[in-house]
Design an enzyme around this catalytic site. Structure first.
Site, short mmCIF file in Angstrom:
data_model
loop_
_atom_site.label_atom_id
_atom_site.label_comp_id
_atom_site.label_asym_id
_atom_site.label_seq_id
_atom_site.Cartn_x
_atom_site.Cartn_y
_atom_site.Cartn_z
N CYS A 128 -13.34 -27.62 13.46
CA CYS A 128 -12.73 -26.36 13.01
C CYS A 128 -13.37 -25.82 11.72
O CYS A 128 -13.52 -24.60 11.56
CB CYS A 128 -11.22 -26.54 12.82
SG CYS A 128 -10.75 -28.14 12.18
N HIS A 223 -7.23 -23.24 7.46
CA HIS A 223 -8.19 -23.96 6.61
C HIS A 223 -8.86 -22.96 5.66
O HIS A 223 -9.31 -21.89 6.10
CB HIS A 223 -9.30 -24.59 7.46
CG HIS A 223 -8.87 -25.77 8.28
ND1 HIS A 223 -7.59 -26.27 8.29
CD2 HIS A 223 -9.59 -26.55 9.13
CE1 HIS A 223 -7.53 -27.31 9.11
NE2 HIS A 223 -8.72 -27.51 9.63
#
Ligand SMILES: NC(=O)c1ccc[n+]([C@@H]2O[C@H](COP(=O)([O-])OP(=O)(O)OC[C@H]3O[C@@H](n4cnc5c(N)ncnc54)[C@H](OP(=O)(O)O)[C@@H]3O)[C@@H](O)[C@H]2O)c1
Length: 314
Positions: A128, A223
């Site tokens: 990711c 994130h």
């Protein structure tokens, strides 16, 4: 074109649930949910209905009644389940790191390196953090050449799956010590190694100097990355803004935060500014929903590219 018969393996997990949500939103109907023997007989939401979970076994996935399969499971289980399914003709899009660095397996960020998708039956979905970074680095590299990248990541708990989400909910924030949940080789966490190796593969820059410090933070989804880029040619912050505004799957924002970005589809970039300590240096702040473009959404975008290139016979 015939409607694809789709499997989601790991349908009960953090990424699998989002994959089902996105597939339902896109109007897919021929979708089956798979997980471990523990989940057999339970059901998972799929649009306005529920799918009964089946056990993911090599035999069931290779039975010839699936065209496409998303694997949102751990590395060891992917290594066991993907090859037989792929050998039987299923296009397998895997979210684990089992095949990401394997020779001949395309590692794809849709909108960044679509050209590497060949006829491979196994396509790997990147980590990711590498995903969101590559979306931002690609246009900068094309314009000015990347000379060096340094970054610090602030990664949400959902990036480590349901067990970490439970840990976040159960931990007293005042005493938060959520652990790092990564392997450590004495110098680097494996997350930091993956970020460098996968970004190099995605961008086709095997020598790119890239150094990262990755940290897990008590955030549910999203994130964040503080990124410092040195380019070979000068690139003004305003030029970078213009390039990123046009880049696929990227959106500009003044100061994106995980809370604002969770549930959205784009990689958000803000605080694009000159790095005053480097002649060709830029600093950026990059935030992305790790479960969507960071995982499930990218996998579905890969599937859409595959189906566009190799439509199923009607
Ligand atoms: N979370 C993210 O942001 C993210 C981003 C990029 C990539 N990834 C990768 O995506 C994969 C899935 O991550 P996740 O966060 O969704 O993990 P998760 O929440 O822990 O879910 C794991 C899933 O795997 C299933 N599973 C476990 N053992 C199995 C077995 N033997 N056979 C079949 N299914 C099995 C579980 O089913 P049961 O419920 O039956 O146990 C569950 O559905 C991992 O490889 C992860 O590294 C995650």
């Amino acid at each position: 074109m015939a409607e694809p018969r789709i499997g989601v393996v790991g349908a009960t997990g953090a990424v699998g649930r989002v994959a089902l949500e996105l597939l339902a939103e896109r109007g897919h109907r021929r979708v089956r949910a798979f997980a471990s023997a523990r989940s057999v007989g339970t059901s998972v939401p799929f649009g306005d209905r529920e799918l009964v979970v089946e056990e993911a076994t090599p035999e069931r996935l290779a039975a010839g009644d699936l065209d496409l399969c998303f694997f949102a499971i751990g590395t060891a289980v992917s290594a066991e389940l993907v090859p037989p399914a792929a050998d039987s003709g299923v296009t397998c899009i895997d979210k684990s790191d089992a095949f990401r660095l394997s020779e001949g397996v395309p590692l794809v960020v849709a909108g960044v390196n679509d050209h590497v998708l060949g006829g491979s039956r196994v396509v790997a979905n990147p980590n990711c953090s590498a995903m969101q970074l590559a979306c931002v680095l690609k246009p900068l590299h094309e314009a000015a050449g990347l000379a060096r990248v340094r970054l610090a990541t602030y990664q949400s708990m959902s990036g480590a799956g349901d067990a970490a989400i439970r840990r976040l909910h159960e931990t007293d924030p005042a005493a938060a010590d959520l652990g790092m949940d990564w392997e450590f080789d004495g110098e680097e966490f494996d997350e930091e190694f993956k970020l460098r190796a996968e970004t190099r593969k995605i961008l086709g820059l095997p020598e790119l100097p890239l150094s990262a410090t990755c940290v897990r933070v008590p955030v549910l989804v999203g994130h964040a990355q503080a990124v410092w880029v040195e380019t070979a040619e000068p690139l003004e912050p305003e030029q970078a803004r213009e390039l990123l505004a046009r880049a696929p799957h990227v959106a500009l924002a003044d100061l994106p935060t995980p809370g604002a970005v969770a549930g959205t589809d784009k990689v958000h970039v803000g605080r694009i500014r000159r790095d005053p300590t480097e002649p060709n240096g830029l600093a950026l702040w990059v935030v992305n929903d790790n479960l969507r473009k960071g995982a499930a959404l990218n996998a579905i975008q890969i599937a859409e590219l595959v189906l566009e290139r190799q439509p199923l016979a009607a």
